[in-house]
Enzyme design. Structure first.
Site, short mmCIF file in Angstrom:
data_model
loop_
_atom_site.label_atom_id
_atom_site.label_comp_id
_atom_site.label_asym_id
_atom_site.label_seq_id
_atom_site.Cartn_x
_atom_site.Cartn_y
_atom_site.Cartn_z
N CYS A 142 5.58 -39.25 -14.71
CA CYS A 142 4.75 -40.18 -13.94
C CYS A 142 4.93 -41.62 -14.43
CB CYS A 142 3.28 -39.81 -14.07
SG CYS A 142 2.83 -38.18 -13.46
N GLU A 174 2.58 -43.74 -15.28
CA GLU A 174 1.70 -44.04 -16.41
C GLU A 174 2.33 -43.60 -17.73
OE1 GLU A 174 1.06 -42.42 -13.61
OE2 GLU A 174 -1.05 -42.56 -13.03
N ASN A 232 7.24 -43.84 -11.50
CA ASN A 232 7.50 -42.40 -11.56
C ASN A 232 9.00 -42.16 -11.37
OD1 ASN A 232 7.04 -43.25 -8.86
ND2 ASN A 232 6.63 -41.16 -8.18
N ILE A 233 9.49 -41.15 -12.06
CA ILE A 233 10.91 -40.80 -12.03
C ILE A 233 11.00 -39.31 -11.75
CG2 ILE A 233 13.09 -40.78 -13.31
CD1 ILE A 233 11.81 -43.06 -15.07
N GLU A 234 11.40 -38.95 -10.54
CA GLU A 234 11.48 -37.55 -10.14
C GLU A 234 12.88 -37.01 -10.40
OE1 GLU A 234 8.05 -37.76 -6.68
OE2 GLU A 234 10.13 -37.44 -6.09
N CYS A 237 -1.49 -37.37 -17.24
CA CYS A 237 -1.48 -38.76 -17.69
C CYS A 237 -2.80 -39.13 -18.34
CB CYS A 237 -1.16 -39.69 -16.53
SG CYS A 237 0.58 -39.59 -16.04
N CYS A 272 -3.03 -38.78 -12.73
CA CYS A 272 -3.14 -37.32 -12.73
C CYS A 272 -3.70 -36.83 -14.07
CB CYS A 272 -1.78 -36.67 -12.45
SG CYS A 272 -0.68 -36.61 -13.88
ZN LIG Z 1 0.56 -38.51 -14.07
#
Ligand SMILES: [Zn+2]
Length: 147
Positions: free
Chosen positions: A64, A66, A53-55, A98, A95
């Site tokens: 996310c 995935e 994940n890359i925020e 995804c 989620c």
């Molecule tokens: Zn997701």
């Protein structure tokens, strides 16, 4: 009544996928939530694509693990997926967004949910996670049926 056949991964392949997801989790960029996620996506030909994940400070731009893995694979010309492993601290499933992205390419994808120690907590298919999913086939059917 037809028997439901669930696709099964060989143990060594499951282990390899989970270990790759756990390793990818180490590369997560999650300074805002602190919730690191790793994913490892296996293509039908056997290539492995990982993602984390890359925020982003503008939260809506966050992606996310995935979807990072899926987009890496598709951008490399691969869209025939067999399985995905996802690793989080507490073994959370993908989620909803995804699930939808995965359904686009692989409605019968095997999904493996693991924790950060690599313990498999759940394994099933994407159809288990997204029953009656909407995908390209439904769109085409609807277009043929007219409005
Ligand atoms: Zn997701």
């Amino acid at each position: 009544m037809a028997e439901l056949i669930t696709p099964v991964l060989p143990d060594d392949l499951r282990r390899r996928l989970v270990e790759a997801a756990v390793a990818a989790r180490q590369r997560a960029y999650s300074p805002y939530s602190g919730y690191a996620v790793g994913a490892a996506l296996l293509t039908a030909p056997g290539t492995l694509y990982t993602g984390c994940n890359i925020e982003i400070a503008s939260y809506g731009a966050t992606v996310c693990a995935e979807r990072t893995a899926v987009f890496k694979a598709v951008s490399e010309g691969e869209s025939d997926f067999r399985a995905i492993a996802v690793a989080t601290s507490n073994g959370a499933a993908p989620c909803g967004i995804c699930r939808q992205v995965l359904f686009e390419f692989a409605p019968s994808l095997i999904v493996i949910v693991a924790n950060a120690q690599g313990e498999v907590l759940w394994e099933g298919t994407l159809s288990d996670l997204l029953p009656l999913g909407f995908g390209p086939q439904k769109l085409a059917e609807g277009q043929r049926a007219g409005s």
